[in-house]
Design a protein around this motif. Structure first.
Motif, PDB file in Angstrom:
ATOM      1  N   ASN A 177      -6.454   0.293   8.658  1.00  0.00           N
ATOM      2  CA  ASN A 177      -7.787  -0.209   9.007  1.00  0.00           C
ATOM      3  C   ASN A 177      -8.267  -1.259   8.015  1.00  0.00           C
ATOM      4  N   ASN A 178      -7.932  -1.066   6.733  1.00  0.00           N
ATOM      5  CA  ASN A 178      -8.326  -2.034   5.713  1.00  0.00           C
ATOM      6  C   ASN A 178      -7.636  -3.369   5.942  1.00  0.00           C
ATOM      7  N   ILE A 179      -6.351  -3.320   6.243  1.00  0.00           N
ATOM      8  CA  ILE A 179      -5.583  -4.554   6.471  1.00  0.00           C
ATOM      9  C   ILE A 179      -6.112  -5.289   7.696  1.00  0.00           C
ATOM     10  N   ASP A 214      -3.655   8.469   4.617  1.00  0.00           N
ATOM     11  CA  ASP A 214      -3.541   7.283   3.761  1.00  0.00           C
ATOM     12  C   ASP A 214      -3.130   6.069   4.588  1.00  0.00           C
ATOM     13  N   HIS A 264       0.837  -1.194   0.000  1.00  0.00           N
ATOM     14  CA  HIS A 264       0.000   0.000   0.000  1.00  0.00           C
ATOM     15  C   HIS A 264       0.876   1.249   0.000  1.00  0.00           C
ATOM     16  N   ARG A 313      -6.177   4.700   6.552  1.00  0.00           N
ATOM     17  CA  ARG A 313      -7.081   3.932   5.698  1.00  0.00           C
ATOM     18  C   ARG A 313      -6.497   2.553   5.383  1.00  0.00           C
ATOM     19  N   ALA A 314      -5.202   2.518   5.040  1.00  0.00           N
ATOM     20  CA  ALA A 314      -4.569   1.240   4.709  1.00  0.00           C
ATOM     21  C   ALA A 314      -4.517   0.327   5.926  1.00  0.00           C
ATOM     22  N   SER A 316      -9.021  -5.065   9.103  1.00  0.00           N
ATOM     23  CA  SER A 316     -10.400  -5.533   8.925  1.00  0.00           C
ATOM     24  C   SER A 316     -10.455  -6.889   8.247  1.00  0.00           C
ATOM     25  N   ARG A 317      -9.397  -7.229   7.509  1.00  0.00           N
ATOM     26  CA  ARG A 317      -9.347  -8.526   6.821  1.00  0.00           C
ATOM     27  C   ARG A 317      -8.518  -9.548   7.588  1.00  0.00           C
TER      28      ARG A 317
END
Length: 303
Positions: free
Chosen positions: A89-91, A83, A64, A86-87, A93-94
């Motif tokens: 939290n996205n990581i 940025d 990212h 966001r990256a 969350s998975r």
């Protein structure tokens, strides 16, 4: 539950990317770049993206904050913070392990300390008022707001005015800040004896020139990226732009670039040592150890 953020850092040419990629493979992780120039498309060789390192053991490691803006875009630490959030939290969350990797000390510190930054708009009235002041007076004013660790903010008047503009905006709008997620920081640095660092810098510089770094800079200029912007990006882009424009010989370009990269690596270490003095623990790996030993040492820290 608080997420562990593993950070892999260190001075230039210490092998951060390959180490982070292997750790991502073993930990089920994804990498967030902490490099202020790797955000730009088309700046590949000069920034050392080493994208091939992200393909290991037949697997592509997700990354990212690389290639997210065109070269010439004005990117700053405030944007990086947002940025990153966001990256991250996205990581998470998975269910994956976030790994921050890079050598831009300010970006790493912005995450670890949770810098309180706001997105300050251009203020023409403020800039007009500042016209009456000299660069020295503006620098003194900025020093009244912040410690001037990042001297690039005072190298030219435009950057100086922008830095002041941001600080003034912060005072007037204290609520407009990004909020860092809860995380536990495990920071790992890779270091070598100075003579080995110098040798590695020389080897890598020759490799990058052989791989077409001059053509990369020429392509950026041909695509319309302003010369002054490339000069501002520093190091490879500054010296090669000067060479392309006929302002120095190839030999002068090479020697000056080699010297500046060595100096840059020392400044990076100075930044990291300052972080340690301010209470931020960094676990230093001996770069001369085997790759497998370094991996096992980091994995033990993550347990």
């Amino acid at each position: 539950m608080t997420t562990k953020l593993l950070t892999i850092t260190g001075p230039t040419a210490c092998g951060k990317t390959s180490l982070a990629a292997e750790l991502a493979f073993q930990l089920g992780g994804e990498i967030i770049s902490a490099d202020s120039r790797q955000v730009f498309r088309g700046m590949d060789i000069g920034t050392g993206k080493d994208l091939a390192d992200y393909h290991i053991h037949g697997t592509d490691i997700p990354y990212h904050l690389i290639d997210i803006h065109d070269a010439g875009y004005e990117y700053n630490v405030y944007q990086f913070q947002n940025d990153f959030i966001r990256a991250f939290n996205n990581i998470v969350s998975r269910g994956c392990q976030p790994i921050l990797c890079g050598g831009t000390g300010m970006y790493i510190e912005a995450v670890v300390k949770g810098y309180q930054l706001a997105d300050a708009p251009i203020d023409p009235e403020f800039r007009k008022r500042m016209e009456a002041f000299t660069d020295e007076e503006l620098t003194q004013r900025l020093a009244g707001y912040i410690k001037l660790h990042n001297h690039t903010d005072t190298e030219d008047r435009d950057r100086l005015l922008r830095a002041l503009e941001i600080q003034e905006y912060h005072i007037q709008h204290p609520d407009e800040y990004p909020h860092m997620p809860d995380m536990e920081h495990i920071i790992v640095g890779v270091t070598y004896p100075r003579e080995i660092v110098i040798e590695r810098i020389g080897i890598r510089l020759r490799q990058r020139l052989d791989e077409g770094m001059i053509d990369e800079v020429r392509s950026l200029l041909d695509s319309g990226v302003p010369e002054e912007r490339l000069l501002r990006y520093g190091l490879e882009y500054r010296h090669i732009t000067r060479y392309i424009k006929g302002l120095c010989t190839y030999e002068e370009m090479y020697e000056n670039l080699y010297t500046d990269i060595r100096r840059f690596s020392k400044r990076q270490m100075t930044w990291f040592r300052r972080m340690e003095r301010q209470g931020i623990p960094i676990h230093w790996l001996d770069g001369t150890q085997s790759f497998e030993t370094k991996i096992q040492e980091v994995l033990s820290l993550m347990q």
